[in-house]
Design a protein around this motif. Structure first.
Motif, PDB file in Angstrom:
ATOM      1  N   ARG B 247       0.857  -1.198   0.000  1.00 24.02           N
ATOM      2  CA  ARG B 247       0.000   0.000   0.000  1.00 24.02           C
ATOM      3  C   ARG B 247       0.889   1.243   0.000  1.00 24.02           C
ATOM      4  NH1 ARG B 247      -5.552   1.253   3.126  1.00 24.02           N
ATOM      5  NH2 ARG B 247      -6.188  -0.132   1.452  1.00 24.02           N
ATOM      6  N   VAL B 249       0.599   5.262   0.331  1.00 20.46           N
ATOM      7  CA  VAL B 249      -0.299   6.355   0.700  1.00 20.46           C
ATOM      8  C   VAL B 249       0.442   7.665   0.452  1.00 20.46           C
ATOM      9  CG1 VAL B 249      -1.716   7.371   2.515  1.00 20.46           C
ATOM     10  CG2 VAL B 249      -1.275   4.903   2.518  1.00 20.46           C
ATOM     11  N   VAL B 267       1.960  -6.367   2.443  1.00 18.40           N
ATOM     12  CA  VAL B 267       3.054  -6.797   3.329  1.00 18.40           C
ATOM     13  C   VAL B 267       3.886  -5.600   3.769  1.00 18.40           C
ATOM     14  CG1 VAL B 267       3.196  -9.070   2.263  1.00 18.40           C
ATOM     15  CG2 VAL B 267       4.688  -7.235   1.459  1.00 18.40           C
ATOM     16  N   ALA B 268       3.618  -4.462   3.148  1.00 18.55           N
ATOM     17  CA  ALA B 268       4.342  -3.252   3.531  1.00 18.55           C
ATOM     18  C   ALA B 268       3.488  -2.049   3.189  1.00 18.55           C
ATOM     19  CB  ALA B 268       5.676  -3.171   2.798  1.00 18.55           C
ATOM     20  N   ARG B 269       3.739  -0.960   3.918  1.00 21.50           N
ATOM     21  CA  ARG B 269       3.005   0.279   3.631  1.00 21.50           C
ATOM     22  C   ARG B 269       3.977   1.447   3.716  1.00 21.50           C
ATOM     23  NH1 ARG B 269      -0.504   0.690   7.832  1.00 21.50           N
ATOM     24  NH2 ARG B 269       0.980   2.013   8.925  1.00 21.50           N
ATOM     25  N   GLU B 293       6.663   7.399   6.473  1.00 21.97           N
ATOM     26  CA  GLU B 293       6.290   6.401   7.469  1.00 21.97           C
ATOM     27  C   GLU B 293       6.335   5.042   6.777  1.00 21.97           C
ATOM     28  OE1 GLU B 293       2.459   6.637  10.054  1.00 21.97           O
ATOM     29  OE2 GLU B 293       2.222   5.043   8.595  1.00 21.97           O
ATOM     30  N   ARG B 294       7.216   4.187   7.250  1.00 28.69           N
ATOM     31  CA  ARG B 294       7.355   2.868   6.638  1.00 28.69           C
ATOM     32  C   ARG B 294       6.832   1.822   7.613  1.00 28.69           C
ATOM     33  NH1 ARG B 294      11.844   5.926   4.941  1.00 28.69           N
ATOM     34  NH2 ARG B 294      12.623   5.478   2.835  1.00 28.69           N
ATOM     35  N   ALA B 295       5.994   0.932   7.141  1.00 28.39           N
ATOM     36  CA  ALA B 295       5.501  -0.153   7.991  1.00 28.39           C
ATOM     37  C   ALA B 295       5.618  -1.455   7.215  1.00 28.39           C
ATOM     38  CB  ALA B 295       4.043   0.099   8.377  1.00 28.39           C
ATOM     39  N   GLY B 296       5.809  -2.544   7.941  1.00 31.06           N
ATOM     40  CA  GLY B 296       5.957  -3.829   7.273  1.00 31.06           C
ATOM     41  C   GLY B 296       7.383  -4.029   6.823  1.00 31.06           C
ATOM     42  N   ASP B 297       7.535  -4.732   5.710  1.00 29.92           N
ATOM     43  CA  ASP B 297       8.879  -5.106   5.292  1.00 29.92           C
ATOM     44  C   ASP B 297       9.613  -3.963   4.597  1.00 29.92           C
ATOM     45  OD1 ASP B 297      11.065  -6.290   3.621  1.00 29.92           O
ATOM     46  OD2 ASP B 297      10.392  -8.030   4.778  1.00 29.92           O
ATOM     47  N   HIS B 299      12.530  -3.960   3.271  1.00 30.65           N
ATOM     48  CA  HIS B 299      13.278  -4.323   2.055  1.00 30.65           C
ATOM     49  C   HIS B 299      12.394  -4.219   0.818  1.00 30.65           C
ATOM     50  CE1 HIS B 299      16.765  -5.509   4.353  1.00 30.65           C
ATOM     51  NE2 HIS B 299      15.971  -6.182   5.167  1.00 30.65           N
ATOM     52  N   VAL B 300      11.140  -4.578   0.984  1.00 39.64           N
ATOM     53  CA  VAL B 300      10.195  -4.449  -0.130  1.00 39.64           C
ATOM     54  C   VAL B 300      10.058  -2.972  -0.502  1.00 39.64           C
ATOM     55  CG1 VAL B 300       7.759  -4.674  -0.773  1.00 39.64           C
ATOM     56  CG2 VAL B 300       8.924  -6.573   0.357  1.00 39.64           C
TER      57      VAL B 300
END
Lengths: 216, 313
Positions: B247, B249, B267-269, B293-297, B299-300
């Protein structure tokens, strides 16, 4: 590292960024303000996962206010209205004017008062249907306050020093601003504010103590 | 923070505006705990949000976008002083004059790819047409001339493209290969608009002017084009990569929420200001320096941001 190998390790959904309990035990700090601004910016961009995060953080607060002001039967409706309103109009939250927590509490209070007004009108209509005389419109703030476990609150109010009780009654029951309370009591505005705040602290303490005694 | 606030201590239940908003007593009396709502309520709240999507800025059509960016750059060039033309236009070795000469070359090249008759551009090999190597002879020639003459030549070249795309002969789906990329005319215009905005900002920065963000509709067209191309770009960069749901945003005016990489829970936002994202795409901000703002993986997300600037030339 390829994206594929990364993906294999990362098959879990994205979670909240802020641990709930940590936030609740913090003061309204710059960190929280930034976190809230980011969440609201995400709402404006149409990210429903931001709404889920906000809900997880503040639904208990909103629902709790609802239960105390309009009762358990209607608290869920009010809670839904509050979060629907935030989703539909996130731009109405102005981070420079206070925290998201306070904003949601304010919106919830307004929704509850609307609800009580609607209930009051319904009741009046029903009475009119039975040829009953028109009653004076209820003081909804007072009605709302009365529903915060009225008896315990009244008991707690009487524990306060008279100047604190008077200031709180004027500010909340009377709906006066800090400045108006100051004028009414012949004190400086800062004094009126501190009386209200100290009184509320004391009230909260008294109510918590009463809860603990009851549980024991 | 006022003295009154200090008097209230560190009570997290209250902030300065709680009283103003009439909720101070409610918050104080409620205490910390609140009351958990019925479990089903959450699904109702989130379900409604998914059903009632928030309105976002309408993207504008690529021809209108390109024409708007041409007008913006033209206004900017008209305002430059003699001293401004001589300033270095970072991140290039060129002066502002040299950068506009480069744009003249690229506008002529674009016109050629759109089937418009235009003076030849040297350096075209029909394969990669390496962006910064095109038109070296033309640029050298323009630098011998008055900067306003170069600006006028650029305006004529851009005008010819605008005339075409505003006419009935414009076909959005017709191929228009730019620098080896198999664009359609429509997507080529978005890429060109992106470049015009980026270079206009380069000139504004070089001459001490305030940066001017495009309108919300323009930003939405450019950013959505870029975000939706990310899965393709990641596969170009990492040919064996499996693209996963992510995702993106983009916040701020002209932003939006994009689920890319297929169905399923992301798996990442990444949540980032739309203009900052565009600057990463244009290689004006390094992904590592991005305030996001990074959430999840992570590396992705790193792989996506790394690929995001592949179009930048």
């Amino acid at each position: 590292m390829t994206v594929r190998s990364v993906a294999r390790r990362a098959r879990r959904p994205v979670g909240d960024l802020a641990p709930r309990r940590e936030l609740r035990c913090c003061t309204v700090s710059d960190g929280i303000a930034h976190w809230e601004r980011t969440l609201v910016a995400r709402l404006v961009a149409g990210d429903d996962s931001a709404l889920a995060t906000i809900y997880d953080q503040y639904a208990a607060l909103v629902y709790g206010i609802g239960v105390r002001l309009v009762g358990r039967d209607h608290a869920a409706d009010v809670t839904q209205e509050v979060f629907a309103g935030l989703w539909d109009h996130p731009e109405r939250f102005d981070a420079t004017k206070g925290s998201l927590r306070t904003y949601l509490a304010m919106v919830c209070r307004r929704r509850c008062i609307d609800h009580l007004r609607r209930g009051g009108r319904r009741e009046a209509n029903e009475r009119r249907g039975h040829d009953a005389p028109l009653s004076v419109a209820p003081n909804v703030d007072e009605a709302a306050m009365a529903m915060i476990d009225g008896e315990r609150l009244r008991d707690a109010l009487f524990v306060l020093p008279s100047h604190q009780r008077e200031a709180i009654e004027l500010a909340y029951f009377g709906g006066l601003t800090f400045r108006e309370v100051a004028v009414h009591t012949g004190t400086a505005e800062g004094t009126a504010k501190s009386r209200i705040r100290l009184g509320l602290q004391r009230l909260a303490h008294e109510l918590r103590t009463a809860d603990e005694v009851e549980r024991a | 923070m006022s003295d009154d606030r200090h008097q209230f201590g560190d009570d997290p239940m209250l902030d300065d505006h709680a009283a103003e908003w009439g909720v101070e007593p409610v918050l104080a009396l409620l205490g910390d705990a609140g009351e958990p709502p019925p479990v089903a309520l959450r699904a109702g709240v989130i379900g409604r949000a998914r059903a009632v999507r928030r309105p976002l800025a309408e993207p504008i059509d690529p021809p209108a976008l390109y024409a708007a960016r041409v007008r913006d750059l033209r206004r900017l060039l008209d305002s430059l002083t003699v001293r401004d033309w001589a300033r270095r236009a970072h991140p290039y070795e060129w002066t502002v004059h040299g950068l506009v000469a480069h744009l003249l070359v690229i506008e002529r090249y674009t016109a050629t790819q759109f089937g418009i008759e235009t003076p030849d551009v040297d350096g075209v090999d029909g394969l990669d047409d390496t962006h910064l190597e095109l038109g070296a002879t033309t640029i050298a020639h323009e630098l011998e001339r008055d900067p306003e003459v170069t600006a006028a030549a650029w305006a004529v070249a851009a005008r010819r493209v605008v005339d075409l795309i505003e006419s009935d002969t414009y076909r959005p789906d017709r191929p228009a290969r730019l620098h080896g990329w198999p664009f359609s005319q429509s997507s080529a215009l978005v890429a060109r608009a992106f470049e015009l905005w980026t270079h206009a900002d380069d000139i504004r920065r070089a001459t001490g002017r305030e940066l001017m963000p495009p309108t919300a509709g323009e930003l939405r067209t450019m950013s959505s084009f870029s975000v939706q191309g990310l899965p393709f770009l990641v596969q170009l960069r990492h040919p064996r990569a499996q693209v996963v749901p992510v995702r993106i945003v983009l916040t701020g005016s002209g932003g939006g929420t994009y689920d890319i990489g297929g169905e399923g829970e992301p798996v990442a936002r990444l949540a980032v200001d739309v203009i900052d994202y565009c600057r990463v795409v244009a290689r004006r901000i390094e992904p590592a320096e991005l305030d996001a703002e990074r959430a999840g993986d992570h590396h992705v997300l790193d792989a996506l941001l790394d690929a995001a600037s592949l179009f930048a030339v």
